[in-house]
Scaffold this active site. Structure first.
Site, mmCIF file in Angstrom:
data_model
loop_
_atom_site.group_PDB
_atom_site.id
_atom_site.type_symbol
_atom_site.label_atom_id
_atom_site.label_comp_id
_atom_site.label_asym_id
_atom_site.label_seq_id
_atom_site.Cartn_x
_atom_site.Cartn_y
_atom_site.Cartn_z
ATOM 1 N N HIS A 79 0.848 -1.202 0.000
ATOM 2 C CA HIS A 79 0.000 0.000 0.000
ATOM 3 C C HIS A 79 0.878 1.244 0.000
ATOM 4 C CE1 HIS A 79 -3.867 2.116 1.381
ATOM 5 N NE2 HIS A 79 -2.953 3.069 1.229
ATOM 6 N N HIS A 97 1.264 5.303 -2.193
ATOM 7 C CA HIS A 97 0.716 6.254 -3.180
ATOM 8 C C HIS A 97 1.895 6.803 -3.973
ATOM 9 C CE1 HIS A 97 -3.360 6.590 -1.228
ATOM 10 N NE2 HIS A 97 -2.647 6.041 -0.253
ATOM 11 N N GLN A 102 -9.590 9.423 -4.774
ATOM 12 C CA GLN A 102 -9.199 10.186 -3.583
ATOM 13 C C GLN A 102 -10.282 11.135 -3.067
ATOM 14 O OE1 GLN A 102 -5.828 10.618 -1.503
ATOM 15 N NE2 GLN A 102 -7.788 10.972 -0.507
ATOM 16 N N HIS A 117 -9.635 2.241 0.854
ATOM 17 C CA HIS A 117 -9.264 3.044 2.022
ATOM 18 C C HIS A 117 -10.537 3.081 2.866
ATOM 19 C CE1 HIS A 117 -5.756 4.287 -0.193
ATOM 20 N NE2 HIS A 117 -5.350 5.087 0.770
ATOM 21 N N GLU A 152 -10.767 5.450 7.388
ATOM 22 C CA GLU A 152 -9.500 6.073 7.806
ATOM 23 C C GLU A 152 -9.826 7.384 8.526
ATOM 24 O OE1 GLU A 152 -6.771 7.239 4.722
ATOM 25 O OE2 GLU A 152 -5.059 7.340 6.095
ATOM 26 N N ASP A 175 2.645 3.423 2.989
ATOM 27 C CA ASP A 175 1.599 4.373 2.579
ATOM 28 C C ASP A 175 2.147 5.568 1.804
ATOM 29 O OD1 ASP A 175 -1.044 5.157 2.308
ATOM 30 O OD2 ASP A 175 -1.259 5.914 4.351
HETATM 31 N N1 17E Z 1 -4.854 9.470 0.743
HETATM 32 C C1 17E Z 1 -5.663 8.981 1.725
HETATM 33 O O1 17E Z 1 -6.896 9.071 1.605
HETATM 34 N N2 17E Z 1 -5.108 8.416 2.795
HETATM 35 C C2 17E Z 1 -3.796 8.321 2.929
HETATM 36 N N3 17E Z 1 -3.285 7.741 4.016
HETATM 37 C C3 17E Z 1 -2.936 8.826 1.916
HETATM 38 C C4 17E Z 1 -3.515 9.385 0.834
HETATM 39 C C5 17E Z 1 -1.461 8.744 2.060
HETATM 40 FE FE FE2 Z 2 -3.318 5.120 1.654
#
Ligand code: 17E
Ligand code: FE2
Length: 420
Positions: free
Chosen positions: A59, A61, A154, A212, A215, A311
């Protein structure tokens, strides 16, 4: 090629391992350390160190790597400000910029023993420049590294203009995995719908899923149960991953106990990014301050597949990162309180075998006769020593060829503390 004097995980003996036609051949037990034969071309002396399947970064980006501070820094340290800062960088993306940063980051990972990467690539960009660039790179680099591409929305699937169309276009272009971000959608209803859409897209295009998921520190963020139940109903849990799931840190224990039953039944995998989560989460707490890392130890103990990832490397969400998964593992073991002898003794699985299951590449992964000859040499005799020492990866072999090698660090003069 022949590798001698190697230790293997979960074995006490020394071994010698043959490599022919880019595959592992016979693996033979050795009674004791053997001297390197003279004039022996193509023999590698592991000197009693651990030969291990390659590290996997499950994982990251890569599209955002090495952009921290461009055009502005994330001042609050929150996930949501990171998304805002990234939205300012996105219009500046060009193919050349993406390629240059991606190659430097992949190089860094390869120098640290990584041979497979799952990267999220943002699809909430009407041009899909990054997505197209990574699909090209995946082909160009396929002999050097295995790249899996997640179509990652995103700024939302249902909350971003044309978000549904863009993620589907990314799958048509060739993304391997469908992503999602339900906790960022405007409403709970949209978040739930987005999970159903993600599973439907994965079925329509025959792709994997990596969301995701939750989070956030909000204990009421419960999209994981939707993802896991949809995966269970579609009988595709082994193709589904939930990343981050940091809200699980804040779930009520009674709810968690009920949830774990579903998680186990569904067969989905988990990715935790402990350094990133401990940095981004807990930002709305004063004291006591939550760790905001998902229940790695508990998932693992329940027999649910869980692996660890970095990440970010120097991006709007995280300003450090050096490609060393041993560092992430070390931090993760501390943060998740997995510091018992039994935990540490098998912990390399969290950045190797478990990650292979997450990526769905386990059939062609691991040191066994007939499998592709991909492996790394680590400083130490077993998981415990390797993790405690935190030394650089000594060697990386891919398809039977050495692709990276370094000398072990050597102390040239010893500080004399005690008189002779
Ligand atoms: N975008 C997101 O939604 N969450 C993250 N941890 C990163 C990017 C790095
Ligand atoms: Fe991520």
């Amino acid at each position: 090629m022949l590798i001698i004097n190697a230790r293997l995980r979960n074995e006490s003996s020394l071994y010698q391992i043959e490599i022919t036609n880019q595959k592992f051949g016979t693996i033979t037990e050795q009674a004791s350390l053997q001297p390197l034969p003279e004039h022996a071309a193509d023999v590698i002396d592991a000197r009693g160190n651990l030969l291990c399947a390659p590290f996997i970064e499950p994982h990251i980006h890569l599209d955002a790597a090495l952009t921290a501070g461009e055009p502005a820094w994330n001042q609050s340290g929150t996930l949501f400000e990171g998304i805002e800062r990234w939205a300012e960088r996105k219009p500046m993306l060009t193919e050349a910029d993406i390629r240059s940063r991606a190659l430097r980051t992949i190089q860094l990972l390869m120098e640290n023993g990584v041979q497979a990467i799952r990267t999220h690539v943002d699809t909430t960009d009407p041009t899909l420049t990054a997505l197209k660039t990574f699909c090209a790179l995946r082909e160009e680099l396929k002999d050097k590294i295995e790249l899996q591409i997640v179509a990652f929305p995103q700024e939302g699937i249902l909350s971003y203009p044309n978000g549904s169309r863009l993620i589907e276009e990314a799958l048509e272009i060739g993304a391997d995995v469908v992503g999602g971000i339900p906790h960022f959608e405007y409403t709970r209803a949209l978040g739930e719908q987005s999970m159903k859409d993600v599973i439907a897209l994965a079925r329509k295009y025959d792709r994997l899923v990596d969301v995701h998921c939750d989070e956030i520190d909000d204990p009421n963020s419960r999209f994981l149960e939707v993802l896991a139940s949809e995966a269970l109903f579609a009988d595709m849990g082994h193709r589904v991953t939930a990343s981050h799931t940091t809200a699980m840190h804040s779930y009520d224990n009674a709810y968690c106990s009920k949830l774990f039953r579903l998680l186990k039944k569904s067969g989905i995998s988990f990715v935790s990014c402990p350094t990133e989560s401990i940095h981004l989460q807990g930002r709305f707490d004063t004291f006591p301050k939550r760790r905001g890392v998902t229940r790695v130890k508990e998932l693992n103990n329940a027999g649910i597949n869980v692996c660890l990832a970095q990440d970010s490397i120097f991006d709007p969400w995280y300003s450090l990162g050096n490609g060393k998964l041993l560092r992430v593992l070390d931090a993760g073991l501390h943060i998740c309180q997995m510091m018992g002898y039994q935990d540490i003794s098998k912990a390399l699985s969290l950045i190797t075998d478990n990650s292979a299951i997450t990526l769905g590449i386990q059939e062609r992964y691991g040191i066994a006769t007939g499998k592709p000859a991909n492996c790394i040499l680590l400083s130490g005799a077993d998981d415990y020593e390797v993790i405690r020492r935190q030394e650089d990866v000594l060697l990386s072999i891919r398809a039977g060829k050495v692709i990276m090698e370094r000398k072990p660090t050597e102390l040239l003069t010893r500080p004399a503390i005690f008189p002779a």
